[in-house]
Design an enzyme around this catalytic site. Structure first.
Site, PDB file in Angstrom:
ATOM      1  N   GLY A 456      31.294   0.486  23.813  1.00  0.00           N
ATOM      2  CA  GLY A 456      31.871  -0.822  24.112  1.00  0.00           C
ATOM      3  C   GLY A 456      30.854  -1.778  24.707  1.00  0.00           C
ATOM      4  N   GLY A 459      25.416  -3.885  21.698  1.00  0.00           N
ATOM      5  CA  GLY A 459      25.180  -5.269  21.296  1.00  0.00           C
ATOM      6  C   GLY A 459      24.933  -6.178  22.480  1.00  0.00           C
TER       7      GLY A 459
HETATM    8  N1  ARG Z   1      26.738   2.829  20.583  1.00  0.00           N
HETATM    9  C1  ARG Z   1      27.556   2.566  21.713  1.00  0.00           C
HETATM   10  C2  ARG Z   1      28.545   1.433  21.417  1.00  0.00           C
HETATM   11  O1  ARG Z   1      28.904   1.270  20.279  1.00  0.00           O
HETATM   12  C3  ARG Z   1      26.813   2.317  22.970  1.00  0.00           C
HETATM   13  C4  ARG Z   1      25.659   3.191  23.119  1.00  0.00           C
HETATM   14  C5  ARG Z   1      24.993   3.134  24.415  1.00  0.00           C
HETATM   15  N2  ARG Z   1      25.067   4.438  24.970  1.00  0.00           N
HETATM   16  C6  ARG Z   1      24.348   4.847  25.983  1.00  0.00           C
HETATM   17  N3  ARG Z   1      24.555   6.047  26.457  1.00  0.00           N
HETATM   18  N4  ARG Z   1      23.461   4.060  26.560  1.00  0.00           N
HETATM   19  O2  ARG Z   1      29.099   0.799  22.284  1.00  0.00           O
END
Ligand code: ARG
Length: 508
Positions: A456, A459
């Site tokens: 969440g 981006g």
């Molecule tokens: N891909 C994830 C999203 O769609 C966020 C990834 C970030 N994750 C992390 N452990 N820093 O929101």
């Protein structure tokens, strides 16, 4: 009052603020020969005034005040009296404490006893992390095969050797390093990236990287590490854009600088805290119709947002690549709280980077054009885009913001969350993470876990506050192995690598 053990107690009205003129006494008694152990898990009292505690907790004839990390108190006998007192002035959250009986000869059955009094799991001893808080679980260790011994006696994972961050505390992990090909060796043995040479910051700590430099504003032959002015002359000074000094003869490094400022700032992410209103005015919440906040984005001009490419990948159920699926909320603080400051915009087009690779997440960047331009305000401002040569060095502290999940399997945040992270050397992340961290990605987080972006937040911006207070987009939330796990930092798209691409497609 008298309480049964084990149990807990707290200041009046905790977790709300304690009232003025409170006087409370707790008497904790356990059967002899046991003794009493009290652990203050939260301790937030007014700070001392002229070294005198005005609001305080009195225990073992000591007055304690201010903000404290976990605090452990042991009784001499089988009884302990604790008093809480507040005056008429400023209040705070107060304290929350647990207590239990313990056997003084065996204070931590089956666990390790920290010198400051609490117990931790045996597996946390000598693992390279300060779990006790006083380092007592990390001294007198025989370093394991994958560890090295600091000058201070601590054992640290080999990962932290020569990574440009002083992990030992005495710099011994950064001395006598074999430098990579893109690094220079300081006189003190430390390695610093070649690109940090002559950037007017003493990364070596002994000044060797700033010796024998041409003065910042003279033009030099152009290389990949020099900044190119509009007149095509190059200068040596690092990160000269919008830093308040005219470095290019034509002044082009100080043009287009109405970005990255926070007019309204006066003063989850997992492990983050609530942001202040207007603190991150470029933060956007991207909603998919019917699903609420799905991704974050950053304002870069009055018509363009930048976000992550993976947010716009279609699934069997939802066509995320369709601009009409999305609504952008600008100037938002709390989800669904649409006041006069919040601008709601539809999206005219989504430009996903043509080299985005959904398997590796390489080039995870997209541009979104708003259906109509937005008017900047105290809570809506563009963030500065870093030049292709802009350097965000390893160890630098940066901020990540978003309304993503508060825990890996937890709920999403209501109020915008912020978390302060540090940039970690790419080679280290590559040895820790399941997928490859490319040169178009930045790795950041805390290796001890607990603080990270999560689902969440994708981006959304990784914001870097530069010396003059202006904020630059260092990265874009992209991927991670779970959220906030130990030894699993998060990975971000490196914005500087896409400066050209952004200009080509948006004209910004
Ligand atoms: N891909 C994830 C999203 O769609 C966020 C990834 C970030 N994750 C992390 N452990 N820093 O929101």
């Amino acid at each position: 009052m008298v309480l049964n053990q084990p149990g807990n107690f707290s200041s009046p009205y905790y977790p709300a603020y304690y009232p003025p003129r409170s006087h409370c006494t707790w008497t904790l008694k356990v059967p002899a020969p046991f003794q009493v152990k009290v652990v203050f898990r939260v301790f937030l009292l007014q700070d001392p005034q002229n070294r005198v505690c005005k609001d305080y907790v009195e225990v073992n004839n000591k007055m304690i005040c201010g903000n404290r990390p976990m605090l452990v108190q042991l009784s001499g006998g089988n009884e302990m009296t604790i008093k809480f007192h507040s005056d008429t002035a400023e209040s705070d959250r107060g304290f929350f404490a647990t207590f239990e009986a313990y056997d003084a000869s065996k204070p931590c059955p089956d666990e390790f006893a920290c010198v400051i009094g609490h117990c931790i799991g045996k597996d946390l001893v000598c693992d390279g992390w300060n779990d006790c808080g006083d380092n007592s679980d990390e001294i007198n260790c025989d370093c394991k095969e994958d560890q090295f011994q600091c000058g201070t006696g601590l054992c640290k994972s080999n990962f932290w050797k020569c990574d440009g961050v002083n992990d030992c505390g005495d710099n011994s992990d950064e001395a006598n390093c074999q430098c990579d090909s893109e690094e220079m060796k300081c006189a003190n043995g430390k390695c610093v990236p070649e690109e940090q040479k002559c950037n007017l910051v003493d990364e070596c700590g002994d000044g060797t990287d700033e010796k024998d430099c041409k003065s910042g504003s003279h033009s030099v032959p152009c290389t990949t590490y020099t900044y190119k002015c509009k007149n095509d002359l190059c200068i040596q000074k690092k990160n000269p854009e919008c830093d308040g000094t005219k470095d290019c003869a034509d002044g082009s490094d100080e043009q287009n600088c109405s970005c990255g400022s926070r007019p309204y700032k006066h003063s989850r992410i997992v492990g983050g805290v609530d942001a202040e209103v207007g603190e991150w005015p470029w933060q956007v919440s991207l909603h998919v119709k019917g699903y609420g906040n799905t991704c974050g984005a950053s304002v870069i001009s009055d018509r363009w947002l930048v976000s992550a490419a993976h947010c716009f990948q279609n699934t069997a159920k939802i066509k995320y690549s369709d601009p009409t699926m999305w609504t952008a909320y600008l100037g938002l603080h709390r989800q669904l709280e649409l006041n006069d400051h919040v601008m709601q915009k539809s999206i005219k087009q989504i430009i996903v980077n043509e080299n985005y690779n959904p398997q590796t997440f390489n080039n995870d960047i997209a541009l979104l054009e708003l259906s109509s331009p937005v008017t900047f305000s105290s809570v809506i401002q563009p963030i500065c885009l870093p030049d292709a040569t802009h350097n965000f060095p390893v160890g630098k502290s940066i901020w990540v913001t978003g309304w993503g999940k508060l825990r890996e399997d937890g709920p999403e945040a209501k109020v915008l969350q912020k978390a302060e992270l540090r940039i970690i050397k790419r080679q280290i992340c590559n040895s820790l993470l399941s997928s490859v961290v490319t040169s178009r990605m930045i790795c950041a987080g805390f290796l001890s876990g607990g603080i990270d972006a999560c689902q969440g937040d994708s981006g959304g911006p990784m914001s870097s506050v530069e010396k003059n207070g202006r904020v630059f987009l260092a990265g874009i939330v992209s991927w991670g192995d779970g959220c906030a796990r130990r030894n699993k930092p998060g990975v971000y798209t490196k914005a500087s690598k896409f400066r050209q691409w952004i200009a080509q497609h948006s004209g910004i």
